[in-house]
Design an enzyme around this catalytic site. Structure first.
Site, short mmCIF file in Angstrom:
data_model
loop_
_atom_site.label_atom_id
_atom_site.label_comp_id
_atom_site.label_asym_id
_atom_site.label_seq_id
_atom_site.Cartn_x
_atom_site.Cartn_y
_atom_site.Cartn_z
N HIS A 72 0.81 -1.23 0.00
CA HIS A 72 0.00 0.00 0.00
C HIS A 72 0.84 1.28 0.00
CE1 HIS A 72 0.71 -0.08 4.39
NE2 HIS A 72 0.50 1.22 4.32
N GLU A 76 3.46 5.76 -2.76
CA GLU A 76 3.61 6.99 -2.00
C GLU A 76 5.05 7.21 -1.51
OE1 GLU A 76 0.17 8.04 0.37
OE2 GLU A 76 1.56 8.62 1.97
N ASP A 77 5.68 6.13 -1.09
CA ASP A 77 6.97 6.30 -0.40
C ASP A 77 8.19 5.75 -1.12
OD1 ASP A 77 5.71 7.58 1.68
OD2 ASP A 77 5.32 5.72 2.78
N ASP A 139 -4.11 0.55 7.76
CA ASP A 139 -2.89 1.34 7.75
C ASP A 139 -2.90 2.29 8.96
OD1 ASP A 139 -0.56 2.68 6.81
OD2 ASP A 139 -1.81 4.17 5.80
N ASP A 259 -22.86 0.12 34.54
CA ASP A 259 -22.87 -0.65 33.29
C ASP A 259 -21.56 -0.54 32.52
OD1 ASP A 259 -23.47 1.95 32.83
OD2 ASP A 259 -25.07 1.59 31.38
MN MN Z 1 1.18 2.87 5.57
#
Ligand code: MN
Length: 724
Positions: A72, A76-77, A139, A259
């Protein structure tokens, strides 16, 4: 920390059909791509991916989702692109990965704007494949579990976002397990002192509590064995965040919150649920008004269960939940329960209500142009608990708590909302700002003459109603500008003794001033962005010179927010056809997200479109979804010999084939001349037939479709202005 071998043993335990080679491949891909990267905890980055995939596997999700969980973060990275993911893992997994990937290449004015565009993109991807949110939540859950490694300000920021958006999203989709853990982790980082206090107290009273649970479960089991009903029963303390909320709400110390415990009884049929309820109410007296039948009236997120509170042993109040195993599955895993031992995309009919919430958000967000409004509205929409109100016909309408009679009107229908004059709740006339309670019955009074006012924005509480009112008010302001502009122009022309041009000519002027329509130009005069003098100069550049021949351009913007196109599989979204290329059904098309104005549809080969594909993150998949009688506008430029009856012959050729001529004009002197025809056709095949037929008309030299930058009937540079 998990390793691959352990991971595979574990996920096979959750789902025996899991595609092991795919999981191995995704794991390899992930650890190669993230090689050398570490988390703040010092662990290799790939452990995060493995943990996320594990959280997904625990929910019995399918192989594609688990694989997407493993990879995932690669887009992005790491330098890996979404195209590579698509090549390696196919369309389905690429879509899931793309759905959780930030819009990396776009420059945003602020972090807020970036966040907003990210949420929008995520919601759109979710509507296409709901597994996107399951991956995002997994994530976020692992990031929350490891939040302790980050600096305090970052911890607080991430916890706040989780609290405002992700935990409520988990709740919306019924994933109670996820929601509970996320909320407790937020509580831990947002209110550390209170968190520590409550968890210590709970720890101290644990033995006492376990003993009490035995006192409760013993008699229930015994009674039900006698009745011949097989049950499984469990008891545990409620989660910390909800205990702390109860303490605050009732302003009571911990030892007085009786409760704290939730006893859960699972049975195999719905009938047995009510049977068990009867048995429990015989054992202990129920507390009045604390019985809820969420089986007959499920919560909007799909949750079903019977809830009752009784005066248990030692007269302590005790909440008991009764449901079937199937309901329990849905209660814990929500929308994820559709994947129980199933592979691939699932039909969402059972979860329609959850999906309809999503559709509603996608619907009202179109009416907001300001990014901060979207975020604010989304948070409000997510955080509010629900109340339900009956219509006079007995339909149940779910609204966020705090909703008013006016919100109820808009929830019934936007057209009802806009025409509301009054409301009757439980038979009594009430003000529009009346706050609704669950179980109320409401009727809305309307009048065709009613109009919304600014006050309504203070009365309406729901995001939907507010967005619709704002849109109406804006539209109203626009209409006022149009009539003011019209008046100003008339006055100015009269002063200069120039007669008002015919509308075809006027349209021409509007376009040459970069307005999509006469109306748009009038509005600009009215609101002061265009000077009336400029328009007059256009109309009469030089009073002595002959006015230029006008070109008939009666273009109709066929579908502003209309029908004909599905965007990423969803119909009825706001879009417009690009004026520059005028796509017709049968042609390859592509959609672009524009700022605040929905989506523009271009022909895939349109030069403007080619330019726009340089920002791939704004490209959306679109497909034709044409209604039977829908027609499309096309402009043809025809080079022809100047002869008698030419215009008539071409018009006839077009109408012979059921094409509709919306405008035609021949300009120029001496052969050849240029004829401009604006026609209405059904689709590409129809258009080609019409073109062939015109080609056979005597004296026709060539025919060309208007395309690209040569021609922009709705104002040149329309798209360039929207995409920066
Ligand atoms: Mn992640």
């Amino acid at each position: 920390m998990l390793n691959l071998a352990q991971f595979i043993i574990q996920i096979e335990a959750f789902n025996a059909n899991v595609n092991i080679p795919l999981i191995r491949k995704a794991y390899e891909f992930s650890s190669n791509s993230h090689a050398g990267q570490t988390r703040e905890s010092g662990e290799p980055y790939a452990t995060h991916c493995l943990e996320v995939a594990f959280i997904l596997a625990e929910q019995h999700l399918d192989s594609a989702t688990i694989a997407a969980g493993l990879i995932h973060d690669v887009v992005e990275d790491t330098p890996v692109t979404i195209e590579e993911v698509k090549k390696e893992f196919g369309e389905e997994i690429a879509l899931l990965v793309d759905g959780v990937t930030k819009l990396g290449k776009v420059e945003f004015k602020s972090r807020e704007e970036e966040q907003v565009e990210y949420f929008r993109k995520m919601l759109l991807s979710m509507a296409r494949d709901i597994r996107v949110i399951l991956i995002k939540l997994a994530d976020r859950l692992h990031n929350m579990r490891t939040l302790g490694f980050l600096k305090e300000d970052k911890q607080k920021r991430i916890a706040r976002e989780t609290n405002e958006v992700y935990a409520p999203l988990a709740h919306r989709f019924g994933i109670a397990r996820m929601k509970t853990e996320l909320e407790d982790l937020c509580f831990k980082y947002l209110q550390p002192k209170e968190y520590r206090f409550i968890s210590e107290q709970l720890e101290m009273t644990r033995q006492e509590r376990e003993e009490y649970i035995r006192q409760v479960t013993g008699p229930i089991k015994k009674a039900l064995i006698e009745e011949g009903i097989k049950i499984s029963i469990s008891g545990r303390a409620k989660h910390l965040d909800s205990i702390s909320r109860k303490m605050r709400l009732r302003n009571l110390p911990l030892e007085e919150i009786y409760d704290l415990l939730a006893i859960r009884v699972l049975v195999s049929s719905k009938k047995e649920c009510y049977h068990v309820l009867g048995v429990i109410h015989t054992l202990w007296k129920p507390v009045p008004n604390r019985f809820h039948d969420y089986i007959a009236n499920p919560k909007p997120n799909g949750y079903q269960s019977l809830h009752t509170t009784v005066f248990g042993p030692a007269d302590k109040m005790l909440e008991i939940q009764i449901r079937t195993n199937g309901m329990h599955q849905i209660a814990e895993y929500g929308i994820a329960s559709h994947w129980l031992y199933k592979e691939g995309r699932q039909q969402m009919d059972k979860a329609d209500r959850q999906m309809s919430w999503l559709r509603e958000v996608l619907d009202w967000q179109k009416d907001l142009s300001n990014p901060s409004e979207f975020l604010e509205y989304l948070k409000i929409d997510l955080l509010q608990e629900d109340v339900y109100v009956y219509t006079p016909r007995g339909d149940l309408i779910h609204l966020p708590a705090g909703s008013t009679a006016l919100d109820f009107a808009f929830a019934i229908h936007t057209d009802v909302g806009l025409k509301t004059t009054g409301a009757k709740i439980n038979g009594k006339m009430v003000p529009l700002g009346f706050k609704l309670k669950s179980g109320d019955e409401g009727a809305i009074l309307t009048s065709p003459n009613q109009k919304p006012s600014n006050d309504w924005l203070r009365i309406a509480q729901t995001s939907k109603a507010r967005a619709k009112i704002k849109r109406w008010l804006k539209q109203q302001g626009y209409e006022q500008s149009v009539s003011l502009g019209q008046e100003m122009l008339e006055r100015e022309l009269k002063k200069s003794r120039i007669s008002m041009p015919k509308s075809a000519e006027m349209e021409d002027h509007a376009q040459s001033l970069n307005y999509a329509s006469i109306e748009g130009m009038m509005a600009a005069i009215g609101n002061g962005t265009l000077s009336v003098k400029q328009v007059v100069t256009k109309i009469a550049p030089d009073k002595n010179a002959e006015t230029k021949p006008t070109l008939v351009k009666r273009f109709i913007d066929t579908a502003r927010g209309g029908k004909g196109i599905k965007i990423q599989g969803i119909g009825n979204m706001m879009f417009r056809f690009a004026g520059c290329c005028q796509p017709v059904p049968g042609e390859k098309i592509v959609g672009f997200i524009t700022r605040g104005r929905g989506i523009t549809i271009h022909r895939a080969d349109c030069p403007t479109a080619l330019e726009l594909t340089e920002s791939p993150e704004r490209v959306v998949e679109v497909e034709w979804d044409v209604a039977k009688d829908q027609a499309f506008i096309v402009r043809l430029d025809i080079l022809l010999e100047d002869r008698k009856n030419m215009l008539r012959d071409i018009t006839e050729a077009i109408s012979d084939l059921d094409g509709d001529v919306r405008g035609a004009e021949i300009s120029g002197e001496g052969s050849p001349v240029t004829g401009t025809f604006v026609i209405e056709i059904k689709n590409l095949t129809h258009l080609n037939r019409v073109i062939q037929k015109i080609n056979r008309v005597k004296g026709v030299i060539s025919i060309e479709r208007a395309k690209g930058a040569d021609f922009a009937p709705f104002g040149k540079g329309d798209d360039e202005n929207q995409i920066k």
